[in-house]
Design an enzyme around this catalytic site. Structure first.
Site, PDB file in Angstrom:
ATOM      1  N   HIS A 105       0.801  -0.520  -0.251  1.00  0.00           N
ATOM      2  CA  HIS A 105      -0.240   0.346   0.030  1.00  0.00           C
ATOM      3  C   HIS A 105       0.197   1.244   0.208  1.00  0.00           C
ATOM      4  O   HIS A 105       0.380   2.316  -0.430  1.00  0.00           O
ATOM      5  CB  HIS A 105      -0.825   0.138   0.977  1.00  0.00           C
ATOM      6  CG  HIS A 105      -2.286   0.516   1.252  1.00  0.00           C
ATOM      7  ND1 HIS A 105      -2.647   2.311   1.064  1.00  0.00           N
ATOM      8  CD2 HIS A 105      -3.255   0.325   1.304  1.00  0.00           C
ATOM      9  CE1 HIS A 105      -3.461   2.856   0.657  1.00  0.00           C
ATOM     10  NE2 HIS A 105      -4.115   1.139   0.836  1.00  0.00           N
ATOM     11  N   ASP A 164     -11.059  -4.800 -17.179  1.00  0.00           N
ATOM     12  CA  ASP A 164     -11.394  -5.968 -17.950  1.00  0.00           C
ATOM     13  C   ASP A 164     -10.173  -6.098 -19.226  1.00  0.00           C
ATOM     14  O   ASP A 164      -9.750  -5.205 -19.764  1.00  0.00           O
ATOM     15  CB  ASP A 164     -12.731  -5.473 -18.751  1.00  0.00           C
ATOM     16  CG  ASP A 164     -13.353  -6.246 -20.181  1.00  0.00           C
ATOM     17  OD1 ASP A 164     -12.374  -7.685 -19.811  1.00  0.00           O
ATOM     18  OD2 ASP A 164     -14.246  -5.827 -21.029  1.00  0.00           O
TER      19      ASP A 164
END
Length: 401
Positions: free
Chosen positions: A142, A325
């Site tokens: 992170h 996608d």
């Protein structure tokens, strides 16, 4: 009920850059370098079989002076593993919420280390399912990226995979239970009925966050004079000057806090909690952003609270993880594996349940007794303003561990 299925994991490999990259050591920004960001974020995405895709196959950190985290750019790439699981996507559908029960099968720690320093910045595992679907799991440090930055990175990978050119831990208390709660249109409508005429509008984030914060605090049965905090991430992309560059992958948020005594939060109406949430968010100005960064540097980059009484929220519902996608279509589920990296941190996710309702998933981690209290308080609050036809409402729990 838990299933048993076979997963065959291949050996991990390094995916190196396609072009030569500078081998150098770069310091992280003061936002990235905060101690509260020093953890790994696990993300998982489930994709259905897409016959149009046919058989297509889908650096380390060091520490410098003054506890400054540095990126050691060695051009060694990211750690990648492929696996094959003898299970169908429809068999996993009921488990597609945090905490995901089979996370260790779909993301094997190839480095053998969960430490922040001297471990890979990113792990990726692609698991093929017997139905032709696939599961993409990622572990990212992170300190390198927030949720929005991660989605930008994944979209850049998606563009490259489709032959385009350049890409535009903490110890937790014992006896905890994790459950995820669904807030769709029905729940949001019920909460809005608590709003007085002088507050005609509040965002869904504000409503849900104030509602859960107050209910959670009541459930913990704390000392009435105790001070509790709600800290949440606010995206600062486009708000600060100079503006962050287009395509910036790093952390781009600050964390304002709402603060209250327990007795005031619990005994006042829901509107009291809502006003605290809204006030904290509205204080994020350009001056606040600069001040927050300076404060972090001057005070040794303090981390977030590790106390159960305090709650930390990150809203990833609009980050776009559920829309990435790679050619197989959008994922059926895209979000964190565990709902939050620590026991007092929650990551909101966008989710469509089995009834086709869209809403927020809010994972909550509490001691067993407090979780029972929390569910009762939620039911009382939601059921109160409900119409008579909906008087038998119960909290829509979608997962638990």
């Amino acid at each position: 009920m838990a299933m048993q299925f076979l997963v065959r994991h291949k050996e991990a490999e390094l995916i190196v850059p396609a072009k030569p990259t500078p081998q150098e050591i770069r310091p992280l920004s003061d936002i990235d370098d905060q101690k509260g960001h020093r953890f790994h974020l696990n993300v998982i995405m489930f994709y259905s079989y897409n016959q149009c895709m046919g058989e297509k196959n889908p650096v380390g950190l060091i520490e410098g002076p003054s506890n400054k985290i540095l990126v050691n750019c060695t051009a060694e790439g990211v750690v990648f593993r492929e696996a094959i699981a003898e299970v169908r996507l429809d068999q996993l559908r009921d488990f597609m919420q945090p905490p995901f029960r089979y996370s260790k099968e779909f993301l094997v720690d190839a480095s053998g280390s969960t430490e922040i320093l001297e471990s890979p910045l990113m792990l990726i595992q692609v698991t093929r399912l017997s139905c032709g679907g696939l599961v993409l799991a990622i572990r990212i440090n992170h300190t390198i990226s927030d949720a929005i930055g991660l989605v930008q990175f994944l979209n850049a990978v998606e563009k490259n995979s489709n032959s385009c050119t350049e890409p535009t831990t903490l110890d937790s208390p014992l006896n905890l239970v994790r459950k995820s709660f669904f807030f769709g249109a029905q729940e949001t409508k019920a909460i809005k009925k608590y709003l007085p005429p002088n507050i005609p509008y509040a965002s869904k984030f504000d409503l849900v966050t104030a509602f859960v914060w107050r209910s959670r605090t009541i459930a913990l049965q704390l000392d009435p004079e105790e001070i509790v905090t709600l800290t949440y991430a606010v995206n600062v992309r486009g708000k600060n000057k100079p503006k962050l560059p287009s395509g910036y992958y790093g952390n781009g948020f600050v964390s304002p806090a709402a603060v209250s005594k327990v007795n005031q939060l619990c005994n006042n109406s829901f509107v009291y909690a809502l006003e605290l949430v809204k006030k904290a968010k509205h204080q994020v100005t350009e001056g606040f952003i600069k001040s927050a960064i300076d404060y972090s540097v001057l005070h040794g980059k303090p981390g977030y609270s590790t106390l159960l009484k305090d709650w930390i929220v990150s809203d990833a519902s609009r980050a776009g993880i559920d829309k990435v996608d790679f050619g197989w279509g959008k994922p059926i589920y895209g979000g964190t594996m565990d709902g939050g990296p620590t026991f007092n941190m929650t990551v909101y996710l966008q989710f469509r349940n089995n009834q086709g309702d869209d809403g927020l998933v809010v994972p909550v981690c509490l001691p067993v007794a407090a979780m029972e209290n929390f569910q009762k308080e939620m039911e009382k609050m939601i059921k109160g303003p409900m119409d008579e036809c909906n008087k038998f409402w119960h909290p829509r729990i979608i997962s638990m561990l």
